[in-house]
Design a protein around this motif. Structure first.
Motif, PDB file in Angstrom:
ATOM      1  N   CYS A 178       9.019 -12.106 -23.568  1.00 19.72           N
ATOM      2  CA  CYS A 178       8.349 -12.676 -24.735  1.00 19.72           C
ATOM      3  C   CYS A 178       9.025 -13.996 -25.102  1.00 19.72           C
ATOM      4  O   CYS A 178      10.245 -14.054 -25.212  1.00 19.72           O
ATOM      5  CB  CYS A 178       8.441 -11.694 -25.900  1.00 19.72           C
ATOM      6  SG  CYS A 178       7.750 -12.370 -27.409  1.00 19.72           S
TER       7      CYS A 178
ATOM      8  N   ASN B  59       4.757 -12.858 -31.833  1.00 22.36           N
ATOM      9  CA  ASN B  59       3.987 -12.788 -30.591  1.00 22.36           C
ATOM     10  C   ASN B  59       3.539 -11.356 -30.281  1.00 22.36           C
ATOM     11  O   ASN B  59       3.097 -11.050 -29.192  1.00 22.36           O
ATOM     12  CB  ASN B  59       4.858 -13.325 -29.452  1.00 22.36           C
ATOM     13  CG  ASN B  59       4.043 -13.676 -28.220  1.00 22.36           C
ATOM     14  OD1 ASN B  59       2.976 -14.247 -28.316  1.00 22.36           O
ATOM     15  ND2 ASN B  59       4.554 -13.332 -27.051  1.00 22.36           N
TER      16      ASN B  59
ATOM     17  N   CYS C 266       3.847  -8.085 -25.725  1.00 22.17           N
ATOM     18  CA  CYS C 266       5.026  -7.794 -26.543  1.00 22.17           C
ATOM     19  C   CYS C 266       4.748  -6.586 -27.437  1.00 22.17           C
ATOM     20  O   CYS C 266       3.702  -6.508 -28.061  1.00 22.17           O
ATOM     21  CB  CYS C 266       5.358  -9.007 -27.403  1.00 22.17           C
ATOM     22  SG  CYS C 266       6.830  -8.736 -28.410  1.00 22.17           S
TER      23      CYS C 266
ATOM     24  N   CYS D 214       7.738  -9.184 -34.171  1.00 25.48           N
ATOM     25  CA  CYS D 214       7.626 -10.444 -33.450  1.00 25.48           C
ATOM     26  C   CYS D 214       6.309 -11.144 -33.774  1.00 25.48           C
ATOM     27  O   CYS D 214       5.276 -10.498 -33.891  1.00 25.48           O
ATOM     28  CB  CYS D 214       7.703 -10.130 -31.963  1.00 25.48           C
ATOM     29  SG  CYS D 214       7.518 -11.574 -30.949  1.00 25.48           S
TER      30      CYS D 214
ATOM     31  N   CYS E 134      10.634 -13.253 -29.158  1.00 25.71           N
ATOM     32  CA  CYS E 134      11.723 -12.315 -29.445  1.00 25.71           C
ATOM     33  C   CYS E 134      12.544 -11.994 -28.207  1.00 25.71           C
ATOM     34  O   CYS E 134      13.517 -11.256 -28.275  1.00 25.71           O
ATOM     35  CB  CYS E 134      11.170 -11.025 -30.042  1.00 25.71           C
ATOM     36  SG  CYS E 134      10.228 -10.036 -28.880  1.00 25.71           S
TER      37      CYS E 134
HETATM   38 ZN   LIG Z   1       7.946 -10.716 -28.872  1.00 19.58          ZN
END
Ligand SMILES: [Zn+2]
Length: 58
Positions: free
Chosen positions: A49, A26, A19, A24, A52
């Motif tokens: 992802c 992540n 990502c 985010c 997001c």
């Molecule tokens: Zn993400």
């Protein structure tokens, strides 16, 4: 994507995209394989992802 950042995992496994959305949680973590349903079959069409929903198409 630059090739020098590719990590070797062996076994011919392909590199997983990450990502790149800085907001985010992540961020810089692996994306998950995403699929579309087509003719009652699931066909991989990219990476997504889980947080997001950033999408990277194949
Ligand atoms: Zn993400």
């Amino acid at each position: 994507m630059s090739e020098k950042h590719l990590r070797r995992k062996g076994q011919g496994e392909t590199e997983r995209p990450i990502c790149n959305n800085k907001r985010c949680i992540n961020y810089q973590h692996d994306l998950l394989r995403s699929y579309i349903r087509k003719n009652e079959k699931f066909k991989p069409n990219g990476w997504e992802c889980p947080d997001c929903k950033f999408k990277m198409w194949d």
